[in-house]
Design a protein around this motif. Structure first.
Motif, PDB file in Angstrom:
ATOM      1  N   LYS A 138      55.321  70.389  79.141  1.00  0.00           N
ATOM      2  CA  LYS A 138      54.606  70.860  77.951  1.00  0.00           C
ATOM      3  C   LYS A 138      55.257  70.319  76.681  1.00  0.00           C
ATOM      4  CE  LYS A 138      52.902  75.052  75.694  1.00  0.00           C
ATOM      5  NZ  LYS A 138      52.811  76.532  75.776  1.00  0.00           N
ATOM      6  N   HIS A 139      56.594  70.341  76.635  1.00  0.00           N
ATOM      7  CA  HIS A 139      57.289  69.853  75.442  1.00  0.00           C
ATOM      8  C   HIS A 139      57.060  68.351  75.253  1.00  0.00           C
ATOM      9  CE1 HIS A 139      60.368  69.590  72.325  1.00  0.00           C
ATOM     10  NE2 HIS A 139      60.787  68.482  72.930  1.00  0.00           N
ATOM     11  N   LEU A 140      57.243  67.587  76.316  1.00  0.00           N
ATOM     12  CA  LEU A 140      57.086  66.135  76.203  1.00  0.00           C
ATOM     13  C   LEU A 140      55.640  65.761  75.903  1.00  0.00           C
ATOM     14  CD1 LEU A 140      59.402  65.117  79.167  1.00  0.00           C
ATOM     15  CD2 LEU A 140      59.856  64.756  76.732  1.00  0.00           C
ATOM     16  N   GLY A 358      64.265  63.040  62.628  1.00  0.00           N
ATOM     17  CA  GLY A 358      64.694  64.283  62.002  1.00  0.00           C
ATOM     18  C   GLY A 358      63.896  64.682  60.781  1.00  0.00           C
ATOM     19  N   GLU A 359      62.746  64.065  60.552  1.00  0.00           N
ATOM     20  CA  GLU A 359      61.932  64.395  59.379  1.00  0.00           C
ATOM     21  C   GLU A 359      61.072  65.636  59.602  1.00  0.00           C
ATOM     22  OE1 GLU A 359      62.050  62.963  56.515  1.00  0.00           O
ATOM     23  OE2 GLU A 359      63.103  61.089  56.887  1.00  0.00           O
ATOM     24  N   VAL A 360      60.543  65.784  60.823  1.00  0.00           N
ATOM     25  CA  VAL A 360      59.658  66.913  61.105  1.00  0.00           C
ATOM     26  C   VAL A 360      60.064  67.532  62.438  1.00  0.00           C
ATOM     27  CG1 VAL A 360      57.742  65.801  59.865  1.00  0.00           C
ATOM     28  CG2 VAL A 360      57.925  65.532  62.356  1.00  0.00           C
ATOM     29  N   GLU A 361      59.510  68.720  62.712  1.00  0.00           N
ATOM     30  CA  GLU A 361      59.716  69.326  64.020  1.00  0.00           C
ATOM     31  C   GLU A 361      58.377  69.796  64.571  1.00  0.00           C
ATOM     32  OE1 GLU A 361      61.969  72.891  64.273  1.00  0.00           O
ATOM     33  OE2 GLU A 361      61.066  73.820  62.499  1.00  0.00           O
ATOM     34  N   ALA A 362      58.270  69.735  65.905  1.00  0.00           N
ATOM     35  CA  ALA A 362      57.052  70.166  66.582  1.00  0.00           C
ATOM     36  C   ALA A 362      57.110  71.661  66.835  1.00  0.00           C
ATOM     37  CB  ALA A 362      56.893  69.419  67.894  1.00  0.00           C
ATOM     38  N   LEU A 363      55.979  72.327  66.598  1.00  0.00           N
ATOM     39  CA  LEU A 363      55.859  73.755  66.869  1.00  0.00           C
ATOM     40  C   LEU A 363      54.875  73.956  68.006  1.00  0.00           C
ATOM     41  CD1 LEU A 363      55.582  74.915  63.153  1.00  0.00           C
ATOM     42  CD2 LEU A 363      57.653  74.846  64.562  1.00  0.00           C
ATOM     43  N   SER A 364      54.642  75.177  68.396  1.00  0.00           N
ATOM     44  CA  SER A 364      53.676  75.455  69.454  1.00  0.00           C
ATOM     45  C   SER A 364      52.258  75.154  68.970  1.00  0.00           C
ATOM     46  CB  SER A 364      53.786  76.919  69.883  1.00  0.00           C
ATOM     47  OG  SER A 364      53.507  77.781  68.787  1.00  0.00           O
TER      48      SER A 364
END
Length: 372
Positions: A138-140, A358-364
């Motif tokens: 799911k994460h990948l 490192g600019e953004v992060e993935a959320l659900s």
């Protein structure tokens, strides 16, 4: 079009289970595959090009009927045959030894050329192993990667299900003909994969789930993928075959560690001792593959113009533009598609690169936010 012959000719070879090396030998012996098929069986026997069992299939009375069935199958909606040499044939598979000469596809052909990660493991996985495989997938998948596996019970099933909850979708490489789904308990999942992802097989229609075909298909699972992740595996697990073929193909191998008392962890521990990367999260996999993903995703981001700009310049520009729309509050993928007017596959690639930098992060739920 294939470098070898037309679709009916190549399907005839597939029905007789002709390998890539045999195909080359036949072409060299007869001058062309069309000439070969017009030649009497005695000429084939003198050349010792195929086994007696293969020749029996190639010269059987029902060959034309099987060929007609295969051609009709390929004309159905969402179904197709890919020949080695076709432009849609995945480039990654052309780089392995014994590339499949024909691939049957149910679903999205374009997905086969997307960056992929294989996730494999035990058919008799523990509950924790199933949860781990699903979480990794799911994460990948949420980062835009396609998850490739073999539709078997246990870890394979969990990987496919986890991938379908992300955005990168999933590829199932099966060891039967595509006119059947095995195991039967995965009928619903198989149909969902065919609708939302892709199912592929090198085997002719009608091929039953024979034991010796499963290890053979494993080279395709690893061959399609940038790396192979083994979640749970006993010391004699078939998943270790996939890991070995990945190493032979020059691909990365990852393994999830477990308890020293768990027999399903011993295969993973053996891989780690032999040099596989120990990983504890999907992010570990992404970091290990960052350089490969950068070059791969650059190719996806290139636009076909008379004079192509360098991939790095295109990526830098598109990433900077994306950062104008991604703030510190979460924004969904659908909204970014509308704002950026970028194809989903390209957008996912750029988002992945922004996360790696490192600019953004993935959320659900396929949402993103800026972190610096």
């Amino acid at each position: 079009m294939s470098n070898f012959a037309d679709l009916p000719t190549m399907l005839s070879m597939q029905i007789a289970h002709v390998s890539f090396r045999q195909l080359q030998a036949v072409q060299q012996h007869f001058g062309s595959l069309q000439t070969a098929l017009e030649s009497p069986q005695a000429d084939w026997q003198r050349g010792e090009l195929l086994s007696e069992a293969q020749l029996a299939i190639l010269f059987a009375d029902d060959l034309q009927a099987r060929l007609d069935e295969a051609l009709a199958w390929g004309e159905e909606n969402n179904q197709a045959w890919l020949l080695l040499g076709d432009k849609e044939y995945p480039q990654s598979l052309t780089e392995i030894s014994e590339a499949p000469i024909v691939l049957g596809v149910r679903g999205n052909i374009e997905l086969l050329s997307d960056p992929q990660i294989a996730i494999v493991g035990s058919r008799h996985a523990s509950r924790l192993g199933v949860e781990t495989a699903k979480d990794f997938a799911k994460h990948l998948s949420s980062q835009g990667l396609a998850i490739t596996s073999g539709l078997a019970l246990g870890i394979d099933t969990a990987a496919h299900k986890g991938a379908l909850e992300g955005v990168g979708k999933t590829v199932a490489v099966v060891a039967t003909g595509l006119d059947r789904i095995y195991p039967a308990s995965n009928q619903k999942l198989g149909h969902q994969i065919a609708e939302e992802g892709a199912m592929i097989s090198e085997f002719p229609l009608g091929t039953k789930p024979l034991n010796y075909n499963f290890p053979r298909r494993n080279r395709i699972i690893s061959g399609l993928s940038l790396g192979t992740l083994v979640v749970e595996a006993a010391l004699k697990s078939g998943s270790l075959i996939t890991a070995r073929t990945a190493l032979e193909q020059g691909r990365e191998v990852f393994a999830v560690p477990g308890s020293i008392h768990n027999p399903l962890a011993k295969g993973c521990h053996q891989l780690i001792k032999q040099g596989a990367k120990l990983v504890e999260s999907g992010q570990d996999v992404l970091e290990e593959l960052s350089s490969n993903l950068q070059s791969t995703l650059n190719l996806f981001a290139e636009q076909s113009t008379v004079e192509k700009k360098s991939a790095s310049a295109v990526n830098t520009q598109s990433q900077s533009k994306l950062l104008e729309w991604i703030g510190y509050d979460a924004i969904g993928l659908d909204e970014l598609v509308v704002l950026s007017k970028m194809p989903v596959s390209s957008l996912q690639g750029e988002l992945m690169l922004l996360e790696l930098s490192g600019e953004v992060e993935a959320l659900s739920a396929a949402r993103w936010r800026r972190i610096r």
